[in-house]
Design an enzyme around this catalytic site. Structure first.
Site, PDB file in Angstrom:
ATOM      1  N   LYS A 257       0.978  -1.575   0.163  1.00  0.00           N
ATOM      2  CA  LYS A 257       0.189   0.296  -0.164  1.00  0.00           C
ATOM      3  C   LYS A 257       0.812   0.859  -0.223  1.00  0.00           C
ATOM      4  O   LYS A 257       1.981   1.806   1.255  1.00  0.00           O
ATOM      5  CB  LYS A 257      -0.981  -0.243   1.635  1.00  0.00           C
ATOM      6  CG  LYS A 257      -2.224   1.318   1.639  1.00  0.00           C
ATOM      7  CD  LYS A 257      -3.126   0.953   2.707  1.00  0.00           C
ATOM      8  CE  LYS A 257      -4.159   2.196   2.774  1.00  0.00           C
ATOM      9  NZ  LYS A 257      -4.045   1.433   3.963  1.00  0.00           N
TER      10      LYS A 257
ATOM     11  N   ASP B 252     -14.096   1.201  11.057  1.00  0.00           N
ATOM     12  CA  ASP B 252     -14.397   0.988   9.842  1.00  0.00           C
ATOM     13  C   ASP B 252     -14.245  -0.086   9.652  1.00  0.00           C
ATOM     14  O   ASP B 252     -14.231  -0.966   8.087  1.00  0.00           O
ATOM     15  CB  ASP B 252     -12.946   1.598   9.079  1.00  0.00           C
ATOM     16  CG  ASP B 252     -13.765   1.377   7.471  1.00  0.00           C
ATOM     17  OD1 ASP B 252     -14.538   2.071   7.165  1.00  0.00           O
ATOM     18  OD2 ASP B 252     -12.788   1.997   6.599  1.00  0.00           O
TER      19      ASP B 252
HETATM   20  N1  LIG Z   1      -3.397  -7.158   2.230  1.00  0.00           N
HETATM   21  C1  LIG Z   1      -3.789  -7.075   0.845  1.00  0.00           C
HETATM   22  N2  LIG Z   1      -3.858  -8.020   0.236  1.00  0.00           N
HETATM   23  C2  LIG Z   1      -4.647  -7.687  -1.000  1.00  0.00           C
HETATM   24  N3  LIG Z   1      -5.244  -6.676  -0.719  1.00  0.00           N
HETATM   25  C3  LIG Z   1      -5.591  -6.256  -0.412  1.00  0.00           C
HETATM   26  C4  LIG Z   1      -4.808  -5.888   0.512  1.00  0.00           C
HETATM   27  N4  LIG Z   1      -4.926  -4.874   1.384  1.00  0.00           N
HETATM   28  C5  LIG Z   1      -6.103  -4.300   0.858  1.00  0.00           C
HETATM   29  N5  LIG Z   1      -6.085  -4.676  -0.200  1.00  0.00           N
HETATM   30  C6  LIG Z   1      -7.111  -4.748  -1.483  1.00  0.00           C
HETATM   31  O1  LIG Z   1      -7.870  -2.840  -1.282  1.00  0.00           O
HETATM   32  C7  LIG Z   1      -8.459  -2.518  -0.698  1.00  0.00           C
HETATM   33  C8  LIG Z   1      -7.790  -1.485   0.131  1.00  0.00           C
HETATM   34  O2  LIG Z   1      -7.355  -1.453   0.861  1.00  0.00           O
HETATM   35  P1  LIG Z   1      -7.583  -0.456   2.843  1.00  0.00           P
HETATM   36  O3  LIG Z   1      -6.686  -1.191   3.876  1.00  0.00           O
HETATM   37  O4  LIG Z   1      -9.219  -1.153   3.133  1.00  0.00           O
HETATM   38  O5  LIG Z   1      -7.528   0.598   2.039  1.00  0.00           O
HETATM   39  P2  LIG Z   1      -8.171   2.244   2.413  1.00  0.00           P
HETATM   40  O6  LIG Z   1      -8.553   2.983   3.214  1.00  0.00           O
HETATM   41  O7  LIG Z   1      -7.903   3.175   0.796  1.00  0.00           O
HETATM   42  O8  LIG Z   1     -10.024   1.376   2.236  1.00  0.00           O
HETATM   43  C9  LIG Z   1      -8.675  -3.742   0.130  1.00  0.00           C
HETATM   44  O9  LIG Z   1     -10.396  -3.307  -0.202  1.00  0.00           O
HETATM   45  C10 LIG Z   1      -8.741  -4.407  -0.832  1.00  0.00           C
HETATM   46  O10 LIG Z   1      -8.919  -4.937  -1.845  1.00  0.00           O
HETATM   47 MG   LIG Z   2     -10.517  -0.045   3.546  1.00  0.00          MG
END
Ligand SMILES: Nc1ncnc2c1ncn2[C@@H]1O[C@H](COP(=O)(O)OP(=O)(O)O)[C@@H](O)[C@H]1O
Ligand SMILES: [Mg+2]
Lengths: 292, 346
Positions: free
Chosen positions: B15, B108
């Site tokens: 991320k 959340d």
């Molecule tokens: N460890 C992970 N592996 C695969 N996909 C992920 C992972 N973490 C997040 N995602 C994908 O990215 C999206 C957004 O991540 P998230 O942490 O929820 O960030 P935000 O704060 O932007 O919502 C998630 O809904 C998921 O689909």
């Molecule tokens: Mg999210």
């Protein structure tokens, strides 16, 4: 050999540098209305940074400012970059000079850039390991235990008008932030060792126990060796001014219990009453609320 | 020392967070997420493996998660039995109970923040809104959670709430697993409240002290609760024990709502059928993943993710990430790149 030794920074000089920077964090943090957790975090990450970085190559004022800025963010009391810069400059240069610089737009822009750079440098140096433990909770919990409650009650009755036992513990704990103990020991051990040290200094027997078997300090995996080790560091490094580390030992005041208290006790107990130690004392005041 | 996953060939998700978008240095949200995840270690909480500096920001490296609970719920091809629902709910509650035991409210909780590992383990992710609680002097904002998962006290504008808000949202997820669609979906806060009260009845002052004093209190036409059974008629997936637990999780008054830890001790988890072992849980098909990915094009600022087979990431050097060593395959929701899909496409 540590970076600072390699660069010819003596332990005494290193200590003095740290002292003044921590002093800045405490004062600017107070001016910004930050709480003790945020400031404590700032000081801990400052120690961590200089455990691996040279004082000669890293402006301690800038790093201290970045640590304060990060402390606010990490402990959910974020202050704007502008406010942090203002508070730090006010403390360092005094209101007149600082006021002039801060009204200069270019100065502020440059300062912000440097602050953001320093912030990331600190985070990288810490490898983003930013969950900082603090000893306050452990100390308060320990002081509430039956064995120790008796100690401070009896001390209070025997020395009416003197600084309370708890206050001495908290003073020492606050002072402990000036040493990089956080790099060597878990926060909870430092808290217990501070209480133990105050008891030693006051000649209160330390072999107390709630259940008659386990010593009061035997929790969180605390070992007797560590207890002694932390205690020695606290007394030597904080209150023997010879190596440049000390400086809080002030004139003896009426607050000191009789007869002829050991030098260390004056250091621990005298500060709030006599109010002669300036910066360090204000830092201590921040934690007064813990006693309430 | 850091054990970099790179040597293991393990897949990681990255991320990326840009620095300085708001002129306040490193993003507070990201710092908070890093700080909390460093302290939370649990099989039902996503693992933060490392944080890397990158040229324009920082990069959070997570264990790679195949899909998320929302896709499971939405995928019509997935059949969820009573035992499956129980297994998912148990993992949801276990993750939350761990947070709450460490004085963290997630704030959340919703199906797409529960990610599903290839092992079948469900893990709570996205701690950007999470906060430590327990210091009453620090008021919270009520602008948290996706609207459909907001507890009534939040919709009423409360600023001093506790872990019960997470339990409410978990209750909504529970219902969603049973219904296969969101329970309280509406376009506005009042609309959501209306749906809640239609299902559960309007709150009564006797049960909820201080109700009328809530900052955004609105009076609704008093309605009695509908029997939950009428809303969840399928006894096979929703036996009486399930509905009893659900009713406790979505108790209107926050003070009476069950805690995550107590919910895990509820009879529902002790009676037959036993929860499905996680490796046997049904997963959305790959087609399902793709459709969902294509359909969800919404972008949100602040977060940008990519997943990469660690072995290809070009070593631990942060530079490797910015210099294009990481291959981008396919835009997923929130700019998530699925390396798995990538490999399949190649
Ligand atoms: N460890 C992970 N592996 C695969 N996909 C992920 C992972 N973490 C997040 N995602 C994908 O990215 C999206 C957004 O991540 P998230 O942490 O929820 O960030 P935000 O704060 O932007 O919502 C998630 O809904 C998921 O689909
Ligand atoms: Mg999210």
């Amino acid at each position: 050999m540590s970076v600072n030794r390699k660069h010819g920074v003596s332990p005494a000089l290193e200590n003095r540098m740290k002292r003044s920077a921590i002093d800045l964090i405490a004062h600017a943090g107070k001016a910004l209305n930050m709480d003790h957790v945020a400031m404590g975090t700032a000081v801990v990450i400052f120690h961590r940074y200089y455990a691996t970085h040279s004082f000669l190559l890293n402006d301690k004022f800038l790093i201290a400012m970045a640590c304060l800025y990060l402390g606010g963010k990490l402990e959910d009391t974020p202050k704007s970059a502008r406010d942090v810069i203002t508070a730090c400059c006010m403390r360092r240069y005094g209101p007149e000079v600082a006021g002039l610089s801060l009204r200069n737009h270019d100065f502020l822009t440059a300062a912000r850039e440097r602050l953001f750079l320093a912030e990331r440098a600190v985070l990288y140096a810490l490898r983003f390991d930013v969950a900082i433990e603090h000893p306050f909770g452990t100390m308060l919990a320990a002081l509430r235990r039956p064995a120790l409650t008796r100690v401070w009650q009896e001390w209070g009755q025997a020395h009416p008008g003197s600084v309370s036992f708890q206050q001495m513990c908290i003073n020492l704990l606050n002072d402990s932030y000036k040493l990089p103990l956080c790099l060597m020991f878990p926060a909870c051990h430092v808290a217990l060792a501070c209480i133990w040290t105050v008891m030693k200094v006051l000649r209160i027997p330390t072999r107390l126990s709630d259940d008659g078997v386990t010593p009061w300090w035997q929790e969180h995996g605390m070992q007797h060796e560590d207890l002694k080790e932390i205690s020695c560091m606290l007394l030597e490094r904080l209150y023997h001014a010879d190596d440049g580390a000390g400086g809080t030992v002030g004139p003896v005041s009426a607050a000191c219990p009789t007869p002829t208290p050991p030098k260390q006790l004056r250091a621990v107990g005298v500060k709030r009453k006599a109010g002669e130690t300036g910066g360090a004392e204000e830092y201590n005041d921040l934690f007064d609320e813990l006693l309430a | 020392m850091y054990a970099l996953p790179l040597q293991t060939g393990e897949l990681v998700a990255i991320k990326k967070i840009r620095v300085g978008e708001k002129g306040e240095g490193v993003n507070v949200t990201a710092l908070r997420e890093v700080k909390l995840l460093r302290e939370l270690h649990h099989p039902n909480i996503v693992r933060l493996l490392d944080v890397w500096p990158s040229r324009r920001g920082i990069a959070l490296v997570f264990e790679y998660m195949e899909t998320d609970l929302e896709r499971v719920i939405r995928d019509r091809a997935v059949l969820l039995t009573g035992a499956d629902v129980k297994a998912y709910l148990r993992m949801v509650l276990a993750g939350l109970a761990h947070c709450h035991a460490r004085w963290v409210v997630h704030r959340d909780v919703k199906p797409d923040n529960f990610l599903l590992a290839s092992s079948g383990a469900l893990k709570l992710a996205d701690f950007g809104l999470a906060r430590p609680y327990g210091s009453p002097d620090r008021p919270f904002t009520h602008q948290v959670f996706a609207r459909w998962y907001r507890a009534p006290e939040l919709l009423y504008g409360s600023t001093c709430y506790g872990p019960g808000v997470d339990v409410w949202a978990a209750g909504c997820i529970f219902a969603e697993l049973l219904l296969r669609r969101p329970w309280f979906s509406a376009e506005s806060d009042v609309g959501v409240l209306n749906k809640i009260f239609t299902a559960l009845g309007t709150p009564r002052d006797a049960n909820w002290g201080g109700l009328r004093a809530m900052p955004a209190f609105v009076e609704f036409q008093p309605t009695p609760p509908a029997p939950l059974r009428s809303l969840f008629p399928n006894v096979a997936v929703a036996p009486d024990d399930a509905l009893d637990l659900l009713s406790r999780m979505v108790c209107l008054a926050p003070a009476q709502r069950i805690s995550a830890a107590d919910a895990l001790r509820h009879r529902y988890f002790r009676v037959d059928p036993a929860p499905t072992p996680q490796e046997r849980l049904p997963k959305p098909g790959r087609a399902g993943v793709r459709v969902a990915a294509a359909a969800a094009s919404a972008k949100r600022p602040g977060g940008e993710r990519e997943a990469t087979p660690a072995a290809e990431a070009g070593g631990p050097a942060p530079a490797g990430m910015d210099s294009g060593d990481v291959r981008f395959l396919k835009k997923r929701r929130l700019q998530m790149d699925a390396a798995l899909d990538d490999a399949a496409d190649a």
